[in-house]
Enzyme design. Structure first.
Site, PDB file in Angstrom:
ATOM      1  N   ASP A   1       0.867  -1.163   0.000  1.00  0.00           N
ATOM      2  CA  ASP A   1       0.000   0.000   0.000  1.00  0.00           C
ATOM      3  C   ASP A   1       0.916   1.229   0.000  1.00  0.00           C
ATOM      4  O   ASP A   1       2.145   1.119   0.088  1.00  0.00           O
ATOM      5  CB  ASP A   1      -0.963  -0.002   1.190  1.00  0.00           C
ATOM      6  CG  ASP A   1      -2.173   0.894   0.916  1.00  0.00           C
ATOM      7  OD1 ASP A   1      -2.109   1.731  -0.006  1.00  0.00           O
ATOM      8  OD2 ASP A   1      -3.187   0.769   1.623  1.00  0.00           O
TER       9      ASP A   1
HETATM   10  C1  BGC Z   1      -5.031   3.264   0.169  1.00  0.00           C
HETATM   11  C2  BGC Z   1      -5.127   2.256  -0.951  1.00  0.00           C
HETATM   12  C3  BGC Z   1      -4.905   2.911  -2.286  1.00  0.00           C
HETATM   13  C4  BGC Z   1      -3.577   3.659  -2.258  1.00  0.00           C
HETATM   14  C5  BGC Z   1      -3.251   4.332  -3.581  1.00  0.00           C
HETATM   15  C6  BGC Z   1      -3.799   4.128   0.061  1.00  0.00           C
HETATM   16  O1  BGC Z   1      -3.841   5.162   0.967  1.00  0.00           O
HETATM   17  O2  BGC Z   1      -5.027   2.576   1.406  1.00  0.00           O
HETATM   18  O3  BGC Z   1      -6.378   1.614  -0.908  1.00  0.00           O
HETATM   19  O4  BGC Z   1      -4.951   1.952  -3.296  1.00  0.00           O
HETATM   20  O5  BGC Z   1      -3.625   4.630  -1.247  1.00  0.00           O
HETATM   21  O6  BGC Z   1      -4.048   5.414  -3.824  1.00  0.00           O
END
Ligand code: BGC
Length: 772
Positions: free
Chosen positions: A309
């Protein structure tokens, strides 16, 4: 470490068997899209091997690095800003081979130019992958996944995912960071909105449907989008529902409740997965080797790509799990994390980690092979400019068909919670309506958690516009805000009360704003904000009948006159066509058929509250005089105000004649259950017939009920249909002794039900295996 890898345990095989069972129960075939030989066989093509042999260590680290697409950012970076890069820096990095994946950029033309920099300007000409969070639509937005899950209609979820993929790929994207498949049992957690709710079975079915929808039939097709189940794993179990918090849970709960939707996604063909921010029993998911290598690769045989993530690898330092950034990169790659998102740790440290011997080259090579195989699987090497055609973008964006699907899916996601004296549906003529509340004609809170990111906000239809469009006399609608979402408006209450007094019926649009739900939006109190509650009390005091139009991304603890209003519609955040979708249900153009994918508790303090809890040794008694020393709160029983699976219709359904093919289920046999469903009312409607079981006695205490199947039945007035379910031993398994999936002979109850707390019951016995 808390996670055990049980190589050779029956878990893998049993789960797969379980999934085919789940498919049978919903009438769906869970089939992976065409096999992608290179990824699924574990080897790589000659092309990939040739490239690998030519790559420098830095180029390898580049392929394992994913950065925000600053060449075409839709909005300023929404996450904590790290690695701020302007467009020129990104292009320079692409040319230097120091990046393999860009994310959250939008627009075909700019993506074309960036891709050109990779395939013409970089040494090895490896094309870029363009990823984004296309979670519930793109330019045209569909209901938040939680709302859409209320449809209990996986075909609908598949259609909206397909549509989102068509629109997003036209805008220069190959890969979505969706579906979010975290099972969420605590409504305080803001990200409940992004998933399928509190139930694992529903989560599996919806996850598989969404993966199929995003990916389509042929991954090489111009409109196919790679899907990524996230966040691996148990993110939905953060303590106290607080965002990014730690997770402490048993191996059995992890495997039984939180992991199955991931496996369902892989079985449906997902080739990538995103790790979670949280730690599990002290080991951060992003560097959790038992999870990422043990369970995922060794047990389940996953051959695809694991991506972190947003900076979750770097966060190992803040977790207190890695000493510094270099250590975080080392621990992540060794645990099985292929791609680092946004932190830049891999490009900064992998080359040195390999040359110093801290990380074997073979480990890096294995990850690079997977990323290159992924690019190959979607046809990028043969056609680096696939999905980068500005002409397709113009044709496939915000089409009437997409808007029609947004409206249809919106209406099908609405849940009718209450409808005293058949107040709904409303007539289109002859009544004066007052639409009151902060969401009355608001266009900024119709999309929900991810909607605000890429959406074409010009498409947003607010409630007032939707309602007015269906009224014979548009002037018969008065609109008043009364208050803002969390604050008063000068004279707002007075004007709202006057509007109510002048009307025959009040439509009260109250609830949460978009920015009260989603990532980093945990709440301690899941009631509607106090100012709106006070507004509702003032409106109710007029004595006018009130229809509550609830706006929300989680279950809400309803209270006072909002709870007691004669009619309540759970309307979530429904996307671009929200106003029209709500109006369709209000006026009976669409008969509501949604069912709650989460339990509505009586009070916030009950959270985490979910229907499939255990009985305890002192279950609350049904006798009101015998409530002492029972599992209950001092003030209330631990029950739902509206249970999981609940939802009304403008017609009535009866369910009867529950029949079992046998009351003794052989170890390798199937139990067939049939029941009759009849539309007893005067309008056409859909009913969701639900099958629950309970294992009466087992070596681990079992939930009071578990959903094992559902059927959506569409019936004309007076029509009747037989529904059929099948249960096998695989559907009765749980994670027991030794943290293995097993089934135990004994008595089971089952219910053919309208929700998790009602139904016609029967019982059967699972007979012992005849094998020695
Ligand atoms: C979120 C993810 C997301 C990523 C990219 C993160 O803060 O937890 O779900 O895919 O950002 O935007």
């Amino acid at each position: 470490m808390g996670l055990k890898t049980s190589n050779g345990a029956p878990s893998g095989a049993s789960r797969r068997a379980f999934l085919s069972g789940a498919a049978a129960l919903t009438g769906l075939a869970v089939t992976a899209p065409r096999a992608f030989a290179n990824l699924t066989s574990g080897g790589a093509s000659d092309r990939v091997e040739r490239l690998l042999a030519q790559m420098t260590l830095e180029e390898k680290a580049g392929q394992l690095s994913c950065f925000a697409d600053m060449v075409r950012p839709p909005i300023a970076d929404m996450n904590p800003v790290v690695n701020v890069r302007n467009a020129e820096t990104v292009i320079a990095e692409v040319k230097a081979g120091r990046v393999g994946i860009l994310f959250n950029g939008v627009g075909a033309q700019a993506a074309f130019e960036t891709q050109k920099a990779a395939v013409e300007g970089s040494r090895l000409k490896i094309p870029l992958l363009f990823a984004a969070d296309v979670v519930h639509g793109f330019r045209t937005v569909f209901p938040i996944p939680l709302g859409e899950s209320a449809s209990f209609d996986p075909h609908l979820a598949e259609r909206t995912a397909r549509a989102a993929a068509s629109e997003a790929t036209a805008s220069g994207l190959h890969w979505t960071f969706a579906p979010m498949v975290d099972v969420a049992r605590d409504q305080r957690w803001g990200r409940v909105a992004e998933g399928a709710g509190e139930d694992t079975f529903l989560g599996e079915v919806m996850a598989a449907a969404r993966v199929r929808g995003f990916q389509g039939r042929d991954l090489k097709a111009d409109d196919s989008m790679l899907a990524t189940p996230k966040h691996f794993a148990a993110y939905g179990a953060v303590a106290a529902g607080m965002e990014y918090n730690s997770v402490e849970l048993s191996e059995a709960t992890l495997r039984e409740v939180h992991l199955p939707p991931f496996q369902a996604s892989f079985d449906a063909g997902a080739l990538t997965v995103m790790t979670a921010f949280n730690d599990i029993n002290g080991v951060p998911a992003t560097a959790n080797k038992p999870l990422l290598t043990g369970i995922l690769r060794e047990e389940w045989g996953f051959k695809g790509v694991v991506i972190s993530d947003y900076t979750s690898d770097q966060e190992l330092v803040a977790h207190g799990f890695a000493a510094d950034d270099r250590d975080a990169a080392r621990l992540s790659i060794l645990a099985g994390l292929d791609v680092s998102m946004q932190s830049g740790l891999y490009i900064r440290y992998l080359p040195e980690l390999v040359t110093s011997g801290a990380v074997p080259m073979a480990v890096v090579d294995a990850s690079v092979r997977r990323v290159l195989a992924l690019k190959e699987a979607i046809g990028l090497f043969d056609d680096p400019y696939r999905s980068l055609d500005p002409k397709a973008e113009a044709i496939r964006t915000a089409t009437p068909a997409l808007r029609a699907l947004s409206r249809e899916s919106g209406a099908r996601s609405i849940v009718l919670l209450k409808n005293e004296r058949n107040l709904l549906p409303l007539p289109k003529a002859g009544k004066r309506l007052a639409l009151i509340g902060p969401f009355a004609d608001d266009r900024d809170n119709v999309l929900g958690a991810w909607g605000g990111f890429f959406a074409d906000r010009n498409l947003n239809v607010d409630l007032a516009t939707g309602v007015r469009a269906q009224l014979a006399d548009p002037a018969s609608l008065i609109v008043e805000h009364g208050c803002e979402v969390e604050t008063t408006i000068a004279g707002g209450f007075e004007r709202a009360v006057a509007a109510a007094q002048a009307a025959d019926i009040v439509l009260l649009a109250v609830g949460e704003s978009q920015d009260m739900t989603g990532e980093a939006k945990s709440r301690t109190d899941i009631r509607i904000p106090p100012v709106q509650q006070r507004l509702a009390e003032a409106i109710a005091a007029t004595g006018k009948p009130v229809v509550v139009l609830l706006r929300h991304g989680r279950a809400i603890a309803l209270e006072g006159v909002v709870r007691d209003a004669p009619a309540i519609l759970a309307t979530w955040f429904l996307g671009s066509e929200m106003g029209n979708a709500v109006a369709d249900v209000l006026f009976g153009v669409v008969n509501p058929s949604g069912r709650l994918p989460i339990s509505f508790p009586i009070e916030s303090g009950q959270e985490p509250f979910f229907y499939n809890s255990r009985t305890t040794g002192r279950p609350a008694s049904t006798d009101p005089n015998a409530q002492e020393y029972k599992a209950r709160w001092r003030s209330i029983r631990n029950e739902a105000l509206y249970p999981f699976g609940f939802g009304l219709s403008y017609t009535r359904f009866s369910v009867s004649d529950v029949k079992l093919s046998t009351d003794k289920l052989g170890w390798n046999e199937a139990l067939r259950i049939t029941a009759k469903v009849r539309n007893e009312g005067t309008v056409h409607g859909d009913h969701v017939v639900q099958l629950y079981i309970r294992d009466r006695v087992a070596s681990r205490t079992r939930p009071v009920r578990e959903l094992k199947g559902f059927h959506r039945v569409s019936l004309a007035p007076g029509a009747e249909r037989e529904v059929r379910f099948e249960l096998k031993r695989e559907n009765l398994m749980f994670v027991g002794d030794g943290d293995r999936w097993l089934a135990e002979p004994g008595m089971f109850d089952l219910w053919i039900a309208n929700s998790a707390v009602d139904g016609l019951s029967a019982s059967f016995e699972l007979m012992a295996s005849s094998r020695p």
